[in-house]
Design an enzyme around this catalytic site. Sequence first.
Site, PDB file in Angstrom:
ATOM      1  N   LYS A 151       0.842  -1.208   0.000  1.00 29.03           N
ATOM      2  CA  LYS A 151       0.000   0.000   0.000  1.00 29.03           C
ATOM      3  C   LYS A 151       0.873   1.254   0.000  1.00 29.03           C
ATOM      4  CE  LYS A 151      -3.807  -2.572   2.031  1.00 29.03           C
ATOM      5  NZ  LYS A 151      -4.641  -2.940   3.180  1.00 29.03           N
ATOM      6  N   GLN A 172      -4.693  -1.968   9.499  1.00 26.06           N
ATOM      7  CA  GLN A 172      -4.603  -3.277   8.846  1.00 26.06           C
ATOM      8  C   GLN A 172      -5.154  -4.375   9.752  1.00 26.06           C
ATOM      9  OE1 GLN A 172      -3.670  -3.603   5.658  1.00 26.06           O
ATOM     10  NE2 GLN A 172      -3.907  -5.819   5.641  1.00 26.06           N
ATOM     11  N   ASP A 220     -11.102   2.364   3.829  1.00 26.72           N
ATOM     12  CA  ASP A 220     -11.351   0.923   3.703  1.00 26.72           C
ATOM     13  C   ASP A 220     -12.842   0.630   3.540  1.00 26.72           C
ATOM     14  OD1 ASP A 220      -9.253  -0.933   3.664  1.00 26.72           O
ATOM     15  OD2 ASP A 220      -8.851  -0.708   5.809  1.00 26.72           O
TER      16      ASP A 220
HETATM   17  N1  GUN Z   1      -6.836  -7.305   5.879  1.00 25.34           N
HETATM   18  C1  GUN Z   1      -7.121  -8.001   4.763  1.00 25.34           C
HETATM   19  N2  GUN Z   1      -7.642  -7.192   3.805  1.00 25.34           N
HETATM   20  C2  GUN Z   1      -7.693  -5.950   4.357  1.00 25.34           C
HETATM   21  C3  GUN Z   1      -8.121  -4.689   3.861  1.00 25.34           C
HETATM   22  O1  GUN Z   1      -8.609  -4.526   2.729  1.00 25.34           O
HETATM   23  N3  GUN Z   1      -8.000  -3.642   4.738  1.00 25.34           N
HETATM   24  C4  GUN Z   1      -7.505  -3.787   6.006  1.00 25.34           C
HETATM   25  N4  GUN Z   1      -7.440  -2.702   6.789  1.00 25.34           N
HETATM   26  N5  GUN Z   1      -7.102  -4.952   6.479  1.00 25.34           N
HETATM   27  C5  GUN Z   1      -7.191  -6.029   5.655  1.00 25.34           C
END
Ligand code: GUN
Length: 295
Positions: free
Chosen positions: A52, A96, A119
């Site tokens: 990211k 995350q 998100d």
């Molecule tokens: N863990 C797995 N996929 C995601 C996501 O799209 N966002 C976040 N914050 N955690 C994740």
Amino acid sequence: MEIIDGKKVSEDIYSVLKSEVDSIKAAGGKLPHLAAVLVGNNPASQTYVAAKVKACEQVGYGSTLIKLDADTTEAALLKTIHELNNNADIDGFIVQLPLPAHIDENKITQAIAPNKDVDGFHPTNLGRMVLNLPAYLPATPFGIVKLLEAYQIPTLGKHCVVIGRSHIVGSPMSILLARNSNPGNCTVTLCHSRSADLSHHTRQADIIILAIGKPYFLKKEMIKEGAVVIDVGISRVESTTTKSGFKLAGDADYEDIAEKCSYITPVPGGVGPMTIASLMYNTLLACRKEIYPAS
Ligand code: GUN
């Protein structure tokens, strides 16, 4: 059979985002800025968060990575979230998942200000999505919608079977594809670990979305000729053909089913790159205050 190239579609999105960044720069405006909070040392989470941050660099956004120890208290994490909510330089941020077991994920998700929740996990954004109101859409389901759009795969009136009911993939996916929109207007069946006779459902599906994290689960006897298979699964399995001794596997048995499909996403290189591209897209919306104009 056509392979859906998520890497290519994500690169196309990055080109558009990059040119948006160039226009903002030329006008002397504020560049989009994404923050990511990583708690603990989960190797998969470390990889995703690094990807990211790299994507931010690629498109020219600002990025901030906040790494917290695995024993960080829930109160300390809530304090960090509060600071990010109130930091005008940060347009959007993510925490995350998964979080260490001593932290309540629901409490954390709900502490994120909806206007910064790129998100799309906060109940306000999920509710707005259900009502077809402007909202940050969860990155993986949104990325899948963009793939269906990019390959002009018809969805109207099609039967879509989603396997997996997680809050971040399966449940929002089922809602997005059932909405009165394009892509959308599917008849959706949401299957999960308690569903009886899963094959009965998958054999009827025009579109199958797999999000259960069980490598090689979907076999050719479970699908009909010409099905579209979208594979969200990404598991590490042992391999004798790679130097590391491991490889990545999807929820579909790709070799087994590929010829029977009309479209299929590979793992890696299918849905994965689109998840990050969607997050980057949401961050641009956040910077422009498109979803929450008054914020
Ligand atoms: N863990 C797995 N996929 C995601 C996501 O799209 N966002 C976040 N914050 N955690 C994740």
